[in-house]
Design an enzyme around this catalytic site. Structure first.
Site, mmCIF file in Angstrom:
data_model
loop_
_atom_site.group_PDB
_atom_site.id
_atom_site.type_symbol
_atom_site.label_atom_id
_atom_site.label_comp_id
_atom_site.label_asym_id
_atom_site.label_seq_id
_atom_site.Cartn_x
_atom_site.Cartn_y
_atom_site.Cartn_z
ATOM 1 N N GLU A 15 -6.307 6.899 -1.083
ATOM 2 C CA GLU A 15 -6.243 5.677 -0.281
ATOM 3 C C GLU A 15 -6.867 4.498 -1.019
ATOM 4 O O GLU A 15 -6.349 3.378 -0.973
ATOM 5 C CB GLU A 15 -6.943 5.885 1.065
ATOM 6 C CG GLU A 15 -6.196 6.788 2.033
ATOM 7 C CD GLU A 15 -4.800 6.289 2.337
ATOM 8 O OE1 GLU A 15 -4.636 5.079 2.608
ATOM 9 O OE2 GLU A 15 -3.858 7.095 2.279
ATOM 10 N N HIS A 19 1.601 4.271 -2.901
ATOM 11 C CA HIS A 19 1.557 5.724 -2.720
ATOM 12 C C HIS A 19 2.753 6.377 -3.413
ATOM 13 O O HIS A 19 2.618 7.405 -4.091
ATOM 14 C CB HIS A 19 1.594 6.080 -1.234
ATOM 15 C CG HIS A 19 0.252 6.079 -0.569
ATOM 16 N ND1 HIS A 19 -0.843 6.726 -1.096
ATOM 17 C CD2 HIS A 19 -0.162 5.537 0.618
ATOM 18 C CE1 HIS A 19 -1.882 6.570 -0.282
ATOM 19 N NE2 HIS A 19 -1.497 5.849 0.750
ATOM 20 N N HIS A 76 0.841 -1.198 0.000
ATOM 21 C CA HIS A 76 0.000 0.000 0.000
ATOM 22 C C HIS A 76 0.877 1.250 0.000
ATOM 23 O O HIS A 76 0.633 2.197 -0.766
ATOM 24 C CB HIS A 76 -0.909 -0.030 1.231
ATOM 25 C CG HIS A 76 -1.710 1.204 1.454
ATOM 26 N ND1 HIS A 76 -3.029 1.328 1.064
ATOM 27 C CD2 HIS A 76 -1.389 2.389 2.052
ATOM 28 C CE1 HIS A 76 -3.470 2.530 1.405
ATOM 29 N NE2 HIS A 76 -2.494 3.187 2.009
ATOM 30 N N GLU A 77 1.904 1.262 0.849
ATOM 31 C CA GLU A 77 2.788 2.429 0.923
ATOM 32 C C GLU A 77 3.641 2.560 -0.337
ATOM 33 O O GLU A 77 3.876 3.677 -0.819
ATOM 34 C CB GLU A 77 3.674 2.333 2.168
ATOM 35 C CG GLU A 77 2.918 2.233 3.489
ATOM 36 C CD GLU A 77 1.894 3.339 3.689
ATOM 37 O OE1 GLU A 77 2.082 4.443 3.130
ATOM 38 O OE2 GLU A 77 0.897 3.096 4.386
#
Length: 293
Positions: free
Chosen positions: A222, A143, A139-140
């Protein structure tokens, strides 16, 4: 390239709006030009300084320690996982840090895709399975690959400029009417006390409204980062990670860090002011494949 195009188009729209404001109000362009320069400097200056210092500030705020050389099996696994996912995402491996916190959380930051940082809490490493932790790290990484930090900076700079400029334009108009000063020779701002008071109130009000825009984008990104994680490690792993977050401690990171973390604070007056969508909505979006392309 798309971010730059969006930035230029947004600023073009801003200039069109400013031109309409000047035409309708008859405010002298010389004072407005100076005000616009000031608004741009303050609006974008603060955002870009924050971006350039983001890694340092983030590490200081959580007491994080960058892993220079892995000292145990957990750190070896963490470094290898970040390296593998970075290759999959097509970015240079970011710095990796660990910080002490009981909550399950992680964040990514940095001024560029190839000069970034991923940090995870000890709570995450101790309380998540390897599959769940992989999903959070992915997930990071998503980003970073999506360029979210730079895009957030551009959006914040635009809304900051709007807030500063429009509030002072309206304060100038209000001070002229309320102060009864219609003589241009006595200054364009009218009564300085009225001007200052109105400008401060309007900045506060517009600042709150502007935060709705930035928080909306934060929530939107997100969903895309969740989808990016699903593509890197699998949808079920990301869903399992989000379900684990539902049972975790309330995040302890500073409010200024929440937009960069995977787990946002849930206590808010309204979803409009939340940096993260509710976990149930994120899980449902993954199950429906709404953001997975």
């Amino acid at each position: 390239m798309m971010r730059i195009a969006l930035f230029l188009l947004t600023n073009l729209a801003v200039m069109v709006v400013f031109g309409l404001v000047l035409s309708l109000t008859g405010i002298q362009s010389s004072s407005v030009q100076g005000l616009l320069i000031m608004a741009l400097l303050f609006g974008f200056g603060g955002s870009f300084i924050s971006l350039l210092m983001s890694k340092w500030m983030a590490l200081k705020s959580v007491g994080g320690e960058v892993i220079e050389q892995p000292r145990n099996d957990m750190e070896h696994w963490l470094m290898n996982t970040v390296a593998q996912q970075s290759r999959q995402a097509g970015i240079k491996m970011p710095q990796v840090a660990i910080y002490h916190a009981p909550d399950i959380n992680a964040f990514a930051t940095g001024a560029r895709r190839d000069a970034s940082l991923v940090a995870v809490s000890t709570g995450l490493l101790q309380n998540m399975s390897r599959d769940e932790a992989e999903a959070v790290i992915a997930h990071e990484i998503s980003h970073i690959a999506n360029g979210d930090m730079v895009t957030m900076t551009l959006i914040q700079g635009v809304v900051n400029t709007f807030v500063i400029f429009i509030s002072r334009i309206l304060a100038q108009i209000a001070a002229g009417f309320m102060g009864g000063n219609r003589d241009e020779g006595e200054g364009n701002n009218g009564n300085p006390l009225i001007y200052f008071a109105v400008a401060m109130v309007l900045e506060l009000v517009f600042g709150i409204l502007a935060s709705i825009i930035t928080m909306w984008f934060s929530r939107h990104r997100e969903f895309h980062a969740d989808a990016g994680s699903a593509k890197l490690v699998g949808r079920e792993k990301m869903i399992a990670a989000l379900q684990r977050l539902k049972t975790s401690y309330e995040p302890q990171e500073a409010t200024s860090m929440m937009a960069f973390c995977i787990n946002g604070k849930s206590k808010s007056l309204s979803e409009m002011f939340m940096t993260h969508p509710p976990l149930d909505k994120r899980i449902e979006a993954l199950r429906s494949g709404q953001y997975i392309k």
